[in-house]
Design a protein around this motif. Structure first.
Motif, mmCIF file in Angstrom:
data_model
loop_
_atom_site.group_PDB
_atom_site.id
_atom_site.type_symbol
_atom_site.label_atom_id
_atom_site.label_comp_id
_atom_site.label_asym_id
_atom_site.label_seq_id
_atom_site.Cartn_x
_atom_site.Cartn_y
_atom_site.Cartn_z
ATOM 1 N N LYS A 50 0.818 -1.219 0.000
ATOM 2 C CA LYS A 50 0.000 0.000 0.000
ATOM 3 C C LYS A 50 0.850 1.266 0.000
ATOM 4 O O LYS A 50 0.335 2.364 -0.254
ATOM 5 N N ASP A 81 -8.353 -3.682 -1.463
ATOM 6 C CA ASP A 81 -9.695 -3.380 -0.967
ATOM 7 C C ASP A 81 -10.470 -4.637 -0.599
ATOM 8 O O ASP A 81 -11.258 -4.629 0.346
ATOM 9 N N ASN A 82 -10.220 -5.711 -1.340
ATOM 10 C CA ASN A 82 -11.013 -6.913 -1.094
ATOM 11 C C ASN A 82 -10.283 -8.149 -1.617
ATOM 12 O O ASN A 82 -9.484 -8.065 -2.557
ATOM 13 N N THR A 99 -3.410 -0.175 -2.381
ATOM 14 C CA THR A 99 -4.113 -0.688 -1.203
ATOM 15 C C THR A 99 -5.124 -1.753 -1.616
ATOM 16 O O THR A 99 -5.992 -1.506 -2.463
ATOM 17 N N THR A 129 -8.666 -7.432 -5.291
ATOM 18 C CA THR A 129 -9.023 -6.145 -5.878
ATOM 19 C C THR A 129 -8.295 -5.033 -5.137
ATOM 20 O O THR A 129 -8.347 -4.962 -3.900
ATOM 21 N N ALA A 130 -7.592 -4.195 -5.876
ATOM 22 C CA ALA A 130 -6.870 -3.054 -5.311
ATOM 23 C C ALA A 130 -7.093 -1.867 -6.222
ATOM 24 O O ALA A 130 -6.411 -1.712 -7.241
ATOM 25 N N GLY A 131 -8.103 -1.038 -5.870
ATOM 26 C CA GLY A 131 -8.448 0.077 -6.744
ATOM 27 C C GLY A 131 -8.944 -0.435 -8.084
ATOM 28 O O GLY A 131 -9.876 -1.249 -8.151
ATOM 29 N N ILE A 154 -5.387 -7.622 5.980
ATOM 30 C CA ILE A 154 -6.680 -7.814 5.332
ATOM 31 C C ILE A 154 -6.864 -9.281 4.931
ATOM 32 O O ILE A 154 -7.987 -9.789 4.902
ATOM 33 N N LYS A 175 -10.141 -11.105 6.108
ATOM 34 C CA LYS A 175 -11.103 -11.551 5.103
ATOM 35 C C LYS A 175 -11.171 -13.072 4.965
ATOM 36 O O LYS A 175 -12.253 -13.650 4.804
#
Length: 391
Positions: A13, A111-112, A109, A123-125, A143, A147
């Protein structure tokens, strides 16, 4: 992994070089792990100028007594280092970035992360990556752990730490030993002083999060109070200047077995809660777990099996390598929770030669350490030598 021919995506990130709040101490194990990783990594590390060699540990009891522990490896005097994570992490990153087969994504970063039949989708942006396996090397607030492993912060197995760089701190010995100060106010945690290049020092404090909540401690205030009022520290900081504001961070501690893997994922380092519960040191175990994770993933590829059942072998090898260390560290925590016992051990180590030798040998060897601390005879000898002297 890159050397094995696999395609590797490295996602961070931030961009390098960047700071990470840490005590910055690299023990002998870190150096050994770098050598075990192969290539020219250890040789390149040895050439780095921005590090201070430290040849031992100096431990201070709650009563102010101290005991020095020289560092040996295979009975030869050796050293660890103090090096800013700003420099050390960048060194590792640039080494990895130069390897064919590694694609780096900085300022990215995540995200999911979702699991699919084929692996994971990250997923990153605007970036989306698919992989057979993801390694969570993303620290205390991972994360991947959140997750995919459903992990939450466990206050009983977590410490809060503060760090502040200073210049002008005096009183380090000729061997540049790192210092651990077990003040009554910090038990079972400690205040640290680590010498750095150019006359600087890494100064900090770390205490179990549950203890902080129970006692309603203000760590920033406590650290400054110790620096300005303790007679020993006050003198050493009389001409010292802080070089930054106080930085804080969390330390997920080892000592509680957790699931470190699952379908298509592994956790390493702080994300796997592999920090020593006594010393707070985590870099050695982080590098080791990364090395073991890489070896395991090559087995996954060979077997074409990335399932949770197959990945349990990774959990097994991690705890085979580290659980003994964690167990002994928990025993050490029980000792330092009793200031009178810690004071007695250090006083006797300084005045009774055979006790001093036993402790020095034990603290340099995990096997001897566990054996010594679990032997009732060791504590009886301490008490008997104290009684005999009083007679």
């Amino acid at each position: 992994l890159a050397e094995s021919g696999l395609r590797v995506a490295l996602i961070d990130k931030a961009s390098f070089p960047r700071d990470k709040t840490c005590g910055d101490a690299l023990n002998i194990d870190v150096v050994n792990q770098l050598a075990l990783m192969g290539g020219t990594l250890a040789d390149e590390f040895a050439k780095l100028p921005a590090k201070t060699a430290t040849y031992g540990i100096k431990v201070f009891s709650a009563a102010g007594d101290s005991f020095t522990i020289p560092l040996y490896h295979n009975k030869v005097k050796s050293c660890g280092y103090v090096m800013k994570r700003y420099d050390f992490d960048d060194f590792l990153y640039q080494y990895a970035k130069a390897q064919a087969g590694i694609q780096c994504f900085e300022n990215c970063t995540v995200d999911n992360i979702v699991q699919s039949a084929q692996g994971v989708i990250i997923t990153a942006g605007t970036i989306q990556l698919q992989a057979k396996m993801v390694i969570g090397a993303d620290g205390a607030h991972s994360i991947v752990a959140k997750k995919l492993a459903g992990q939450k912060v466990d206050m009983q197995h977590n410490s809060a730490g503060l760090r502040q760089y200073y210049e002008g701190v005096t009183g380090f010995n000729a061997d540049n030993m790192i210092e651990l100060h077990f003040f009554k106010e910090t038990l079972p945690g400690y205040f640290w002083l680590f010498p750095m290049p150019d006359g600087r020092a890494n100064v900090g404090i770390g205490i179990n999060s549950a203890i902080i909540a129970k006692k309603q401690l203000n760590l920033r205030q406590l650290m400054q109070t110790l620096i300005t009022t303790d007679p020993h520290l006050k003198e050493r900081f009389s001409n010292a200047k802080p070089l930054e504001t106080v930085k804080g961070y969390g330390l997920p501690l080892g000592g509680k077995k957790r699931s470190l893997s699952g379908n298509h994922f592994l956790l390493v380092g702080d994300a796997a809660s592999l920090i020593d519960p006594f010393s707070g040191e985590g870099i050695g175990n982080a590098v080791r777990s990364g090395r073991l994770a890489a070896a395991h993933i090559q087995q996954c590829v060979a077997a074409n099996d990335f399932s949770a059942a197959f990945n349990k072998a990774y959990d097994t090898i991690i705890y085979e390598k580290m659980w003994r260390e964690f167990s002994i560290s928990k025993l050490l925590l029980k000792i330092v929770k009793r200031p009178w016992l810690g004071n007695l051990i250090i006083r006797k180590a300084n005045s009774v030669s055979h006790i001093r030798q036993e402790l020095t040998d034990a603290l340099g060897s995990l096997d001897k350490r566990g054996s010594l601390l679990r032997r009732p005879g060791f504590y009886l000898r301490l008490l008997f030598s104290s009684w005999r002297k009083s007679r």
